[in-house]
Motif scaffolding. Structure first.
Motif, PDB file in Angstrom:
ATOM      1  N   SER A  48       0.832  -1.202   0.000  1.00 28.84           N
ATOM      2  CA  SER A  48       0.000   0.000   0.000  1.00 28.84           C
ATOM      3  C   SER A  48       0.866   1.250   0.000  1.00 28.84           C
ATOM      4  O   SER A  48       0.536   2.263  -0.621  1.00 28.84           O
ATOM      5  CB  SER A  48      -0.917   0.002   1.229  1.00 28.84           C
ATOM      6  N   LYS A  49       1.999   1.164   0.708  1.00 24.97           N
ATOM      7  CA  LYS A  49       2.967   2.268   0.721  1.00 24.97           C
ATOM      8  C   LYS A  49       4.361   1.667   0.583  1.00 24.97           C
ATOM      9  O   LYS A  49       4.834   0.943   1.454  1.00 24.97           O
ATOM     10  CB  LYS A  49       2.857   3.075   2.016  1.00 24.97           C
ATOM     11  N   MET A  50       5.004   1.977  -0.534  1.00 27.08           N
ATOM     12  CA  MET A  50       6.284   1.365  -0.882  1.00 27.08           C
ATOM     13  C   MET A  50       7.427   2.327  -0.567  1.00 27.08           C
ATOM     14  O   MET A  50       7.741   3.227  -1.341  1.00 27.08           O
ATOM     15  CB  MET A  50       6.290   1.003  -2.373  1.00 27.08           C
ATOM     16  N   SER A  51       8.048   2.140   0.596  1.00 24.09           N
ATOM     17  CA  SER A  51       9.211   2.956   0.983  1.00 24.09           C
ATOM     18  C   SER A  51      10.271   2.066   1.621  1.00 24.09           C
ATOM     19  O   SER A  51      10.685   2.288   2.769  1.00 24.09           O
ATOM     20  CB  SER A  51       8.786   4.063   1.961  1.00 24.09           C
TER      21      SER A  51
ATOM     22  N   GLU B  94       1.702   0.280  -4.902  1.00 20.91           N
ATOM     23  CA  GLU B  94       2.650   0.016  -5.980  1.00 20.91           C
ATOM     24  C   GLU B  94       3.088  -1.445  -5.943  1.00 20.91           C
ATOM     25  O   GLU B  94       2.847  -2.180  -4.973  1.00 20.91           O
ATOM     26  CB  GLU B  94       3.875   0.922  -5.861  1.00 20.91           C
ATOM     27  N   CYS B  95       3.747  -1.849  -7.014  1.00 18.74           N
ATOM     28  CA  CYS B  95       4.280  -3.205  -7.107  1.00 18.74           C
ATOM     29  C   CYS B  95       5.709  -3.153  -7.625  1.00 18.74           C
ATOM     30  O   CYS B  95       6.130  -2.190  -8.246  1.00 18.74           O
ATOM     31  CB  CYS B  95       3.417  -4.071  -8.026  1.00 18.74           C
TER      32      CYS B  95
ATOM     33  N   ASP C 283       6.325   0.111 -10.039  1.00 16.35           N
ATOM     34  CA  ASP C 283       5.315   0.768 -10.868  1.00 16.35           C
ATOM     35  C   ASP C 283       3.963   0.732 -10.161  1.00 16.35           C
ATOM     36  O   ASP C 283       3.830   0.139  -9.084  1.00 16.35           O
ATOM     37  CB  ASP C 283       5.212   0.070 -12.222  1.00 16.35           C
ATOM     38  N   LYS C 284       2.983   1.351 -10.808  1.00 12.54           N
ATOM     39  CA  LYS C 284       1.635   1.333 -10.257  1.00 12.54           C
ATOM     40  C   LYS C 284       1.100  -0.099 -10.228  1.00 12.54           C
ATOM     41  O   LYS C 284       1.421  -0.912 -11.080  1.00 12.54           O
ATOM     42  CB  LYS C 284       0.708   2.218 -11.093  1.00 12.54           C
TER      43      LYS C 284
END
Length: 226
Positions: free
Chosen positions: A165-168, A193-194, A206-207
């Protein structure tokens, strides 16, 4: 004279395909296999080796039975067993395949110093904090924030993906490829993102919607979102 049909031999461009009947006794099968392969015993030229693939139908072979079949085929100078397959497997192997194809749902926060190691796919409902790590032999789906390390396809599956859900993350790994997420603007809203491995063996972030095209079998997750 009784015709023997327990062993069917078919020539292919790759060698020989042997179908072994699963209804006769194993001793009958060995005797007929010996007779059917007898012409190959007369071949003196062993420079041209034929690969042999064997299929035993619904008969499960013990290690000792496999050994006996290999001994018969191995006596023929120009034959080499490539594989022995059947329609049945051991219960432990079936359970392993089931585990690897399942999606394990886990609700927790993976904190610094913790490692979550999963066989198959994992759906984590929670966050991975900095210093935390999640490993899976399959895909990793995170309903939360990924701020630590995620390693999908850890046994070598380059088709695996990581979704959050949140890619950091501090680090992303898929099979033997790894990368870090790009710098983000703190106040900018972020959508799910994936991450996946492209044809150039690079991890792309990417999305989530792109999974419909590159991994169509994962549509059940993409359509619902994370």
């Amino acid at each position: 004279m009784v015709k023997l049909h327990n062993v069917m031999i078919k020539g292919t461009k790759d060698g020989l395909l042997l179908h072994l009947d699963d209804r006769c006794s194993f001793s009958e099968l060995l005797n007929e296999l010996e007779d059917k392969l007898l012409p190959h015993q007369q071949v003196n030229d062993d420079s041209h080796v034929l690969n042999v693939r064997i299929h035993t139908g619904n008969r499960f072979l013990s290690k000792n039975q496999e050994k006996k079949i290999k001994e018969i085929v191995g006596h023929k100078k120009n034959l080499q067993i490539e594989s022995i397959d059947s329609n049945v497997i051991l219960k432990k192997d079936a359970e392993r395949i089931k585990r690897e194809s399942e999606i394990q749902v886990i609700t927790k926060i993976v904190r610094s110093g913790q490692i979550l190691n999963i066989t198959g796919d994992v759906l984590l409902i929670g966050d991975i904090n900095p210093g935390g790590k999640v490993m899976a032999s399959g895909n990793i789906f995170i309903l939360g924030s990924l701020k630590g390390i995620a390693h999908a396809g850890c046994l070598g599956n380059e088709e695996a993906v990581i979704c959050a859900s949140k890619m950091s993350p501090t680090q992303l790994r898929i099979a033997d490829c790894f990368t870090r997420a790009p710098d983000r603007e703190e106040d900018k809203p972020q959508e799910a993102e994936c991450a996946y491995v492209n044809d150039a063996q690079q991890i792309i972030i990417d999305k989530l919607i792109v999974l419909k095209k590159i991994r169509p079998n994962l549509n059940r997750f993409v359509e619902g979102g994370l």
